[in-house]
Write an enzyme that holds these catalytic residues in place. Structure first.
Site, PDB file in Angstrom:
ATOM      1  N   ASP A 137       0.828  -1.208   0.000  1.00 47.66           N
ATOM      2  CA  ASP A 137       0.000   0.000   0.000  1.00 47.66           C
ATOM      3  C   ASP A 137       0.863   1.259   0.000  1.00 47.66           C
ATOM      4  O   ASP A 137       1.227   1.768   1.056  1.00 47.66           O
ATOM      5  CB  ASP A 137      -0.911  -0.032   1.225  1.00 47.66           C
ATOM      6  CG  ASP A 137      -1.983   1.046   1.220  1.00 47.66           C
ATOM      7  OD1 ASP A 137      -2.162   1.711   0.188  1.00 47.66           O
ATOM      8  OD2 ASP A 137      -2.625   1.217   2.270  1.00 47.66           O
ATOM      9  N   GLU A 169      -2.580  10.611   0.523  1.00 44.13           N
ATOM     10  CA  GLU A 169      -3.785   9.793   0.413  1.00 44.13           C
ATOM     11  C   GLU A 169      -4.185   9.189   1.748  1.00 44.13           C
ATOM     12  O   GLU A 169      -5.380   9.046   2.048  1.00 44.13           O
ATOM     13  CB  GLU A 169      -3.556   8.675  -0.613  1.00 44.13           C
ATOM     14  CG  GLU A 169      -4.814   7.885  -0.974  1.00 44.13           C
ATOM     15  CD  GLU A 169      -5.099   6.718  -0.035  1.00 44.13           C
ATOM     16  OE1 GLU A 169      -6.238   6.216  -0.032  1.00 44.13           O
ATOM     17  OE2 GLU A 169      -4.183   6.304   0.711  1.00 44.13           O
ATOM     18  N   GLU A 170      -3.210   8.848   2.569  1.00 43.20           N
ATOM     19  CA  GLU A 170      -3.498   8.148   3.825  1.00 43.20           C
ATOM     20  C   GLU A 170      -4.138   9.042   4.884  1.00 43.20           C
ATOM     21  O   GLU A 170      -4.660   8.539   5.883  1.00 43.20           O
ATOM     22  CB  GLU A 170      -2.209   7.533   4.385  1.00 43.20           C
ATOM     23  CG  GLU A 170      -1.588   6.441   3.517  1.00 43.20           C
ATOM     24  CD  GLU A 170      -2.402   5.156   3.496  1.00 43.20           C
ATOM     25  OE1 GLU A 170      -3.465   5.119   4.122  1.00 43.20           O
ATOM     26  OE2 GLU A 170      -1.963   4.200   2.841  1.00 43.20           O
TER      27      GLU A 170
END
Length: 400
Positions: A137, A169-170
């Protein structure tokens, strides 16, 4: 504003020569003719080289600069035009394309940030398993997407496909939202990379985050009636939220809407009546809208709020963002197994009307863990599958 060229943006013209030079493909022509289910040795070698370097560079959200610099250098060495989009100081999205225009019908995208903590890269040659933070990821997707596009270099016009690798994004998608605001144009199709077990995703749940904050009144624990315990009030609020879980909307496609109590904190010591307390929540929407869910949460906590206010305290709900409802995703490409997933992605952060595909190597069940890992064969399969998706997206675009 998009800033062209790595050297002009960061003043590091010598960066590529200062770093270890990327290994070239030894036989580029092999990439154009290989069977659909086999990746040539040269491509596999380049894939593992690229993936290793990406994972070796720590890039926890807010610290993506070094991996972005290395990736931009790598892409420039492969004759991509590279633009670095400044999202915030020392944080850049990477937009890459061949030729002079980034206005392509298809965009291929993933993210270069990871969750903490950093875990170093490891490759077990016996088992063929690669581990390390971001190996799944989502640096597995990043590496496979790049090698897939390189394999199509001679088959496609330079203006057909561009690459976008975003930061943040996280933690809410600030990189993709910034790109969306400053995108060079609209796209016909966007292929997003996240761990999907090598399957094509037909949709994912929506998202809503919120924090409940309680204000009480401190007092000596021997005389609790002289204070208002924020912890007691928060415990009552948590009980109401847990009961609410049984009444949230659901759907056949996505299952149940869930509320996770992610973090709880309050008070300063065991012998002090807690003056403040708070809890953080994440809602995964299987049906309905963030507005509907917000209304249900407010209703569930209204009685607690009124009671603590009557005692001289307070209860506040702080919404993390607007949130979004369940996201339906295109899965009309033949030859893929299909799934839905419960996690969120950058898909809703890119505005516009376009086909949306979600695919990637590795499993979400090991992402964000201390045993994040995937097999080499998963990476190699992803290269082949991304190539299929790119070609399918371009073919569908021709028919429009």
């Amino acid at each position: 504003m998009l800033r062209p060229s790595l050297a002009l943006t960061l003043g590091i013209a010598a960066l590529a020569s200062a770093k270890q030079a990327p290994l070239p493909f030894s036989q580029p022509e092999a990439l154009l003719t290989y069977p659909s289910d086999i990746l040539p040795a040269a491509a596999s070698k380049e894939l593992l080289y690229l993936h290793r370097h990406l994972v070796e560079i720590e890039s926890i959200t807010e610290n993506e600069l070094e991996v972005g610099k290395w990736l931009a250098s790598y892409l420039e060495s492969k004759n991509f035009t590279v633009e670095m989009q400044e999202v915030s100081p020392k944080r850049f999205n990477i937009l890459a394309y061949w030729g002079k225009t980034s206005k392509t019908p298809v965009l291929v995208s993933s993210h270069i940030d990871t969750v903490p903590p950093f875990w170093p890269y490891k490759y077990n040659h016996t088992s063929g398993i690669i581990s390390g933070r971001g190996s799944v990821d989502a640096k597995g997707s990043v590496a496979a997407q790049i090698i897939a596009l390189l394999s199509l270099q001679e088959d496609l016009p330079h203006s057909a496909v561009s690459l976008l690798f975003v930061v943040g994004e996280e933690t809410g998608g600030d990189g993709m939202r910034y790109f969306s605001t400053n995108a060079p144009h609209s796209y016909d199709a966007v292929i997003f990379g996240e761990p999907t077990e090598g399957k094509l995703v037909c949709g994912h749940k929506g998202m809503l985050a919120f924090t409940v904050k309680v204000q009480g009144k401190a007092a000596h624990s021997g005389y609790p009636w002289l204070g208002v315990s924020a912890n007691d009030v928060l415990a009552e609020a948590l009980d109401n939220i847990i009961k609410l879980r049984q009444h949230l909307p659901w759907s056949e496609k996505y299952g149940n809407t869930t509320i996770n109590i992610g973090r709880v904190e309050g008070g300063v010591a065991a012998n002090v009546v807690a003056e403040t307390a708070k809890a953080q929540f994440a809602v995964r929407l299987a049906a309905g809208t963030p507005t509907v869910i917000k209304g249900m949460i407010v209703g569930a906590l209204q009685g607690v709020k009124s009671r603590v206010e009557g005692l001289g305290g307070g209860l506040e709900i702080e919404w993390g963002s607007e949130g979004y409802p369940p996201v339906d995703i295109n899965c009309d490409v033949k030859g893929f197994d299909k799934i839905t997933v419960n996690y969120g992605t950058d898909i809703p952060n890119l505005e516009g009307i376009h086909k949306r595909y979600l695919y990637g190597p590795g499993s979400i069940f090991v992402a964000h863990s201390d045993h994040e890992a995937l097999k080499v064969e998963e990476l190699e399969t992803a290269v082949i599958d991304y190539k299929k998706l790119i070609l399918a997206a371009l073919e569908k675009q021709k028919r429009m």
